[in-house]
Each structure stands twice: as structure tokens, then as C-alpha cells.
Design a protein around this motif. Sequence first.
Motif, mmCIF file in Angstrom:
data_model
loop_
_atom_site.group_PDB
_atom_site.id
_atom_site.type_symbol
_atom_site.label_atom_id
_atom_site.label_comp_id
_atom_site.label_asym_id
_atom_site.label_seq_id
_atom_site.Cartn_x
_atom_site.Cartn_y
_atom_site.Cartn_z
ATOM 1 N N ASN A 8 0.804 -1.222 0.000
ATOM 2 C CA ASN A 8 0.000 0.000 0.000
ATOM 3 C C ASN A 8 0.838 1.274 0.000
ATOM 4 O O ASN A 8 0.327 2.343 0.332
ATOM 5 C CB ASN A 8 -0.958 0.007 1.203
ATOM 6 N N ILE A 9 2.105 1.158 -0.371
ATOM 7 C CA ILE A 9 2.960 2.343 -0.400
ATOM 8 C C ILE A 9 3.945 2.239 -1.561
ATOM 9 O O ILE A 9 4.401 1.141 -1.908
ATOM 10 C CB ILE A 9 3.703 2.545 0.938
ATOM 11 N N SER A 10 4.245 3.372 -2.183
ATOM 12 C CA SER A 10 5.180 3.436 -3.306
ATOM 13 C C SER A 10 6.180 4.568 -3.067
ATOM 14 O O SER A 10 5.934 5.466 -2.251
ATOM 15 C CB SER A 10 4.436 3.701 -4.622
ATOM 16 N N LEU A 11 7.277 4.515 -3.787
ATOM 17 C CA LEU A 11 8.231 5.630 -3.793
ATOM 18 C C LEU A 11 7.995 6.450 -5.060
ATOM 19 O O LEU A 11 7.855 5.892 -6.152
ATOM 20 C CB LEU A 11 9.678 5.137 -3.797
ATOM 21 N N LEU A 12 7.968 7.766 -4.911
ATOM 22 C CA LEU A 12 7.828 8.660 -6.053
ATOM 23 C C LEU A 12 8.936 9.704 -5.997
ATOM 24 O O LEU A 12 8.983 10.521 -5.074
ATOM 25 C CB LEU A 12 6.458 9.342 -6.049
ATOM 26 N N ILE A 13 9.826 9.644 -6.982
ATOM 27 C CA ILE A 13 10.915 10.615 -7.081
ATOM 28 C C ILE A 13 10.552 11.616 -8.169
ATOM 29 O O ILE A 13 10.247 11.234 -9.302
ATOM 30 C CB ILE A 13 12.261 9.926 -7.417
#
Length: 276
Positions: A8-13
Motif C-alpha cells: 500500500n505504499i510506493s516511492l515517487l521521485i
Amino acid sequence: MNAINYDNISLLIIGYDPYKDVWDYYFELLNKYWPDRPQTFLASNILMPNYENVTVIPCGEDAEWSKKVYTAIDAIPTDYVVLLLEDFFTTRPVNGDNFEDLVRIIEKNNVDFCKLLNQTKIKGKSYDGKPYLHILDENSDYGISLQPAIWKKNFLKDLVGSDNYNAWIFELNQVRNKTHLQSDIVALGDDRNILEITHTVVQSKYLRKSIKVFEKQGYHIDTGTRPVMTFSENLKYDLKCRVSELSPKCLRPILKKIGKLMNVDFVSDRMEKSNK
């Protein structure tokens, strides 16, 4: 502990295409120090580089910071995102179990925002009995900011809006205008530097301290492509950070005038210029 769950979590750069040389180092280190991490996205302008375990989302040649965030969020399936900038490098192994525990606390308590790094000491009352977690003071400068943080995706999308503008406007205008009317925001700060981040680039140059970190690790950064801050530039930057941390608000206008006489760069000035 059971297998780490990042469903339920992602990394966004959020990237800027002229920083492609920085991306190369950023993702090499991210893959080295956190290979077993959440699904990872890079929002670019038009470039589509191929990095291991990274999905690139091109957002348009004219896309500024806000448009990249808004566009990328629509493509991300998770309810939470770790919003990062390309100049905050991961420089040590990340403890995935600690990160998962933090995400569980955030989901359980319906937290809107959790800062994972701050240029100054994170202050505030402890939260959920955890000495490293603090409730951010709603009156503190840059409480909710673009330092590395976990965001509830819908909360971030609402703050950003659909207009096309830069990151300085978000911090100095958009956040303050939208959050001061809301009393139900749950905003926290984690003072552990849980993602093992080193702030690496400022004003398009490498910080001297970050280069020393890489040298100790035996990692080489090509400073022929992007320069290192001079001693004088780095000193001015460090002084600005310290003054911002320690000085009372009533003295800051005077101190800012003194800083300008020393040719110190201020984000608020850049925002004013961008609006003209």
C-alpha cells in the motif's frame, strides 16, 4: 518478522531532466542500499531512462514540479507515497522492517503526512508512545514541506492541485494557504532518518559534506560533470540553515537583509522572481 509488505505504499521521485547525471547516481545507490523496497516511480519531463526496478512517468516538456506530482499520482495504485527529490541520496542500507513498522503506524492511525528527514531538529510531542515520532507543530515553518516524507496520496493530490508551478510555490504558498484552515490534519515527524538519506545537491552543485560521505564509502562521484560547492558557498548555505533553525521569527527579516548583503540565496526570493 514476516515478509515485508509494501502493498500500500510506493516511492515517487520527482525529477528534472537536466539532472539526468544525478539520477544515474541516485538510482545506483538506491538499488544498492534498498533493493527490496516498494514499487518505485520517477516522474520526468520527457526523458525515459532505464533504471532497475523503476517505472518512469514522463509528464511533458513544460511540466513543473506540481504537474509531475499530479500526473504521477494518478498512475500510482497505492494509498500512500514516499515523496522524494532526486538530490536526497540513500547512502547506507535501509532497514526495511523499521520502515514497514512505521507504515503500519501511519495506516492504523490514518496519518496524512510523516516527515522522514529535516534540515533542522524535528520538534513536537511524542506520538503513539514512540520517542522517535513527533506531532508536528502546526505553527512551525515548513512543518509540512518537501523534505523526504510519507504522504497520504489523496491529501497530497488535494494540496498540489492541477495547476503547473514550481516546488518553491508549493512550500511557501500552496501548503500554508490550504492547511491553515484544516484542524484535522495528522502530521508527524520521524527523527531517525529511517531512509538513510544524505542531502547531496544544492543550487545545482554537490555539497562538500556529501562528497566526503561518498569518499569514505569508496563511491566515486564525477565532479567534472557537476561541480562541488566552494568552501565559501557551502559556508553560506550552512549559516543560512543554522540561522533559520535558531533565530526567532521576529529577527528573521533583519537577518535576511544581512544575508543578502553577503549574497546568500533565499528560496523566497526565487519564488518572487518566478511570479513576475
